[in-house]
Design an enzyme around this catalytic site. Sequence first.
Site, mmCIF file in Angstrom:
data_model
loop_
_atom_site.group_PDB
_atom_site.id
_atom_site.type_symbol
_atom_site.label_atom_id
_atom_site.label_comp_id
_atom_site.label_asym_id
_atom_site.label_seq_id
_atom_site.Cartn_x
_atom_site.Cartn_y
_atom_site.Cartn_z
ATOM 1 N N GLY A 75 0.837 -1.201 0.000
ATOM 2 C CA GLY A 75 0.000 0.000 0.000
ATOM 3 C C GLY A 75 0.872 1.250 0.000
ATOM 4 O O GLY A 75 2.094 1.189 -0.237
ATOM 5 N N ILE A 76 0.238 2.388 0.299
ATOM 6 C CA ILE A 76 0.968 3.657 0.214
ATOM 7 C C ILE A 76 2.179 3.677 1.148
ATOM 8 O O ILE A 76 3.262 4.120 0.763
ATOM 9 C CB ILE A 76 0.000 4.822 0.500
ATOM 10 C CG1 ILE A 76 -0.917 5.013 -0.720
ATOM 11 C CG2 ILE A 76 0.748 6.112 0.827
ATOM 12 C CD1 ILE A 76 -2.012 6.054 -0.558
ATOM 13 N N SER A 116 -5.255 1.328 0.794
ATOM 14 C CA SER A 116 -4.879 2.624 0.217
ATOM 15 C C SER A 116 -5.627 2.902 -1.079
ATOM 16 O O SER A 116 -6.065 4.015 -1.340
ATOM 17 C CB SER A 116 -3.382 2.640 -0.096
ATOM 18 O OG SER A 116 -2.629 2.353 1.037
ATOM 19 N N ALA A 165 -9.072 4.283 -0.598
ATOM 20 C CA ALA A 165 -9.259 5.505 0.205
ATOM 21 C C ALA A 165 -9.996 6.563 -0.602
ATOM 22 O O ALA A 165 -9.584 6.910 -1.714
ATOM 23 C CB ALA A 165 -7.914 6.031 0.674
ATOM 24 N N GLN A 166 -11.091 7.060 -0.042
ATOM 25 C CA GLN A 166 -11.872 8.108 -0.732
ATOM 26 C C GLN A 166 -11.496 9.481 -0.200
ATOM 27 O O GLN A 166 -11.399 10.448 -0.944
ATOM 28 C CB GLN A 166 -13.368 7.869 -0.515
ATOM 29 C CG GLN A 166 -13.871 6.611 -1.167
ATOM 30 C CD GLN A 166 -15.349 6.376 -0.910
ATOM 31 O OE1 GLN A 166 -16.033 7.185 -0.301
ATOM 32 N NE2 GLN A 166 -15.825 5.240 -1.379
ATOM 33 N N GLY A 167 -11.341 9.535 1.112
ATOM 34 C CA GLY A 167 -10.921 10.797 1.713
ATOM 35 C C GLY A 167 -9.513 11.065 1.225
ATOM 36 O O GLY A 167 -8.835 10.173 0.705
ATOM 37 N N GLY A 168 -9.031 12.266 1.402
ATOM 38 C CA GLY A 168 -7.721 12.584 0.862
ATOM 39 C C GLY A 168 -6.661 12.659 1.935
ATOM 40 O O GLY A 168 -6.579 11.787 2.803
ATOM 41 N N GLU A 209 -13.693 18.282 6.117
ATOM 42 C CA GLU A 209 -14.264 17.051 6.675
ATOM 43 C C GLU A 209 -14.533 17.266 8.157
ATOM 44 O O GLU A 209 -14.035 18.234 8.758
ATOM 45 C CB GLU A 209 -13.338 15.852 6.428
ATOM 46 C CG GLU A 209 -13.424 15.361 4.987
ATOM 47 C CD GLU A 209 -12.496 14.205 4.659
ATOM 48 O OE1 GLU A 209 -11.752 13.738 5.540
ATOM 49 O OE2 GLU A 209 -12.498 13.784 3.484
ATOM 50 N N HIS A 223 -16.775 3.742 10.638
ATOM 51 C CA HIS A 223 -17.262 4.817 9.766
ATOM 52 C C HIS A 223 -18.783 4.784 9.795
ATOM 53 O O HIS A 223 -19.387 3.724 9.671
ATOM 54 C CB HIS A 223 -16.747 4.608 8.342
ATOM 55 C CG HIS A 223 -16.816 5.858 7.521
ATOM 56 N ND1 HIS A 223 -18.008 6.378 7.067
ATOM 57 C CD2 HIS A 223 -15.849 6.714 7.086
ATOM 58 C CE1 HIS A 223 -17.757 7.492 6.390
ATOM 59 N NE2 HIS A 223 -16.453 7.713 6.388
ATOM 60 N N GLU A 271 -1.112 2.133 8.709
ATOM 61 C CA GLU A 271 -2.163 1.785 9.672
ATOM 62 C C GLU A 271 -1.719 0.716 10.672
ATOM 63 O O GLU A 271 -2.179 0.702 11.821
ATOM 64 C CB GLU A 271 -3.424 1.315 8.927
ATOM 65 C CG GLU A 271 -4.625 1.144 9.851
ATOM 66 C CD GLU A 271 -5.921 0.844 9.122
ATOM 67 O OE1 GLU A 271 -5.970 0.987 7.878
ATOM 68 O OE2 GLU A 271 -6.885 0.458 9.812
HETATM 69 C C1 SIN Z 1 -10.985 8.865 6.157
HETATM 70 O O1 SIN Z 1 -11.218 7.749 6.604
HETATM 71 O O2 SIN Z 1 -10.098 9.587 6.590
HETATM 72 C C2 SIN Z 1 -11.827 9.418 5.073
HETATM 73 C C3 SIN Z 1 -13.034 8.606 4.926
HETATM 74 C C4 SIN Z 1 -14.097 9.410 4.290
HETATM 75 O O3 SIN Z 1 -13.888 9.893 3.185
HETATM 76 O O4 SIN Z 1 -15.153 9.554 4.898
#
Ligand code: SIN
Length: 498
Positions: free
Chosen positions: A18-19, A47, A50-53, A118, A231, A359
């Site tokens: 992964g990253i 990785s 992953a949607q969040g940045g 966020e 989440h 992680e």
């Molecule tokens: C994250 O887990 O940091 C981002 C997840 C999200 O995009 O909600």
Amino acid sequence: MNMEIRNLDGRPVIVGGGIAGLMTALHLAPEPAVLLSRMPLGADASSTWAQGGLAASLGLDDEPLLHLADTLAAGDGLCDADVARRVVQAAPAAIEELARLGVRFDRTPAGALLLGLEAAHGRRRIVHAGGDGSGREIMRALVAAVRSTPSITVIEGVEARRLAVDDNTVVGVLARCSVGPVFFVTGRVVLATGGIGGLFLDTTNPLGNCGLGLAARAGAVLADLEFIQFHPTALDGADRPMPLISEAVRGEGATIVDETGQRFLQGVQGAELAPRDVVARAIWKHLSNGHRVFLDTREKPGPTFARQFPTIASACRGAGIDPGHDLIPIRPAQHYHMGGVAVDGAGRTSVSGLWACGEVASTGLHGANRLASNSLTEAIVCALWVAESAAGSPGGRQKPAIASDQDSPDDPMPVRALLSGALGLARDGEGLKAAIRALLPLAATSDPAAVGLMIAIAAFLRQESRGAHYRTDFPHRAAVARRFEFTLKAALARLAST
Ligand code: SIN
């Protein structure tokens, strides 16, 4: 029979593609390094999903100290403030480094980085790449960079099974590939294996990765194991792992409603953008009371949804849902592990020659709860520290007595049911004791059970509610914040004495 890869002897071995693993390998270059991946690079890494940045204080109204304050607030008294300060200070340069490696970040027409907001961030400071496909875009660029770096030997289809350790010092990695066991002689191993999603029934992570077992069996100290982030908004359909619906969707105005249309989070401070654990617990409670829960994206983001969130739109389409017209059924799912292998400021574990990054590591950045989008930032920043530290350490070229290649059974199924029941969003002493009793006989031979047992013991010992750890029998925060760290041996000894 063991097969030895003699010409790679002494090279640092990075476990995980992964990253964190890719960046460590890139930072080690031009020193030769070996990178082991269970699957073709990018195919099975959290990785990639992953949607969040990445969080970094890049805005004109922002600075590392503000990012630090939000990180420490989310961590609820258990962050290592020094580590957190170093990470947030290094974050802007880490974004530049990724751009230099070819990551195409989302930008304004004038070329400035677009900064998103966020939950629990006081400023817009999340950079994305490809909208909700940040992980995929970063992995694309890093895989290309790794493949074109001659000093990195990538071996795919290989699963690390044991770390060979002599006198608390790493001497090799025993792995399994299609032709049988393989032994890598090395005095330097970097674990970059991701989280513990595979130990839960409902998760947004790939199911296959749990390197914590390798570290636990090697005698490494693990820390903060009880802190698991759920989440709030996983798509509640038939797919496992569950598709994630990014917090950014709520950042763009989507609301959470039940089957009657009631916005039941309205009374909560911050409502849909309250801290992740607060939103997740409110949804979980509503579901437990017999309701159904949905994300309402029909008005906001509305018609722009598919353009802004192409990955999520495609997952919804796969489940027969049109986010412009339909409510999206959601439920919380295991998403991130704040705990992991305890490391120092250079990524060193308690076992000499063993580093951890990403992680799987517990650096102290996240404390009891992770601020959204701090994890990719942490992986990128810490990969440099790990590489610098590993590059300066001895390679261990002596051929050691080869560790037993006996496989331990690693069927996580019984562990998934136990952890999902006792170590979800709300825990209690009786449930944790029952899980410990059930995991104990399995832990001697099963890595998932050994890790599950250590998590359950940590959660049992933490007789308070803090961050992501919520005990119905201890609903309040203790006056003194302390971290729990122990080895597998110490955990078992503790059980034997109680
Ligand atoms: C994250 O887990 O940091 C981002 C997840 C999200 O995009 O909600």
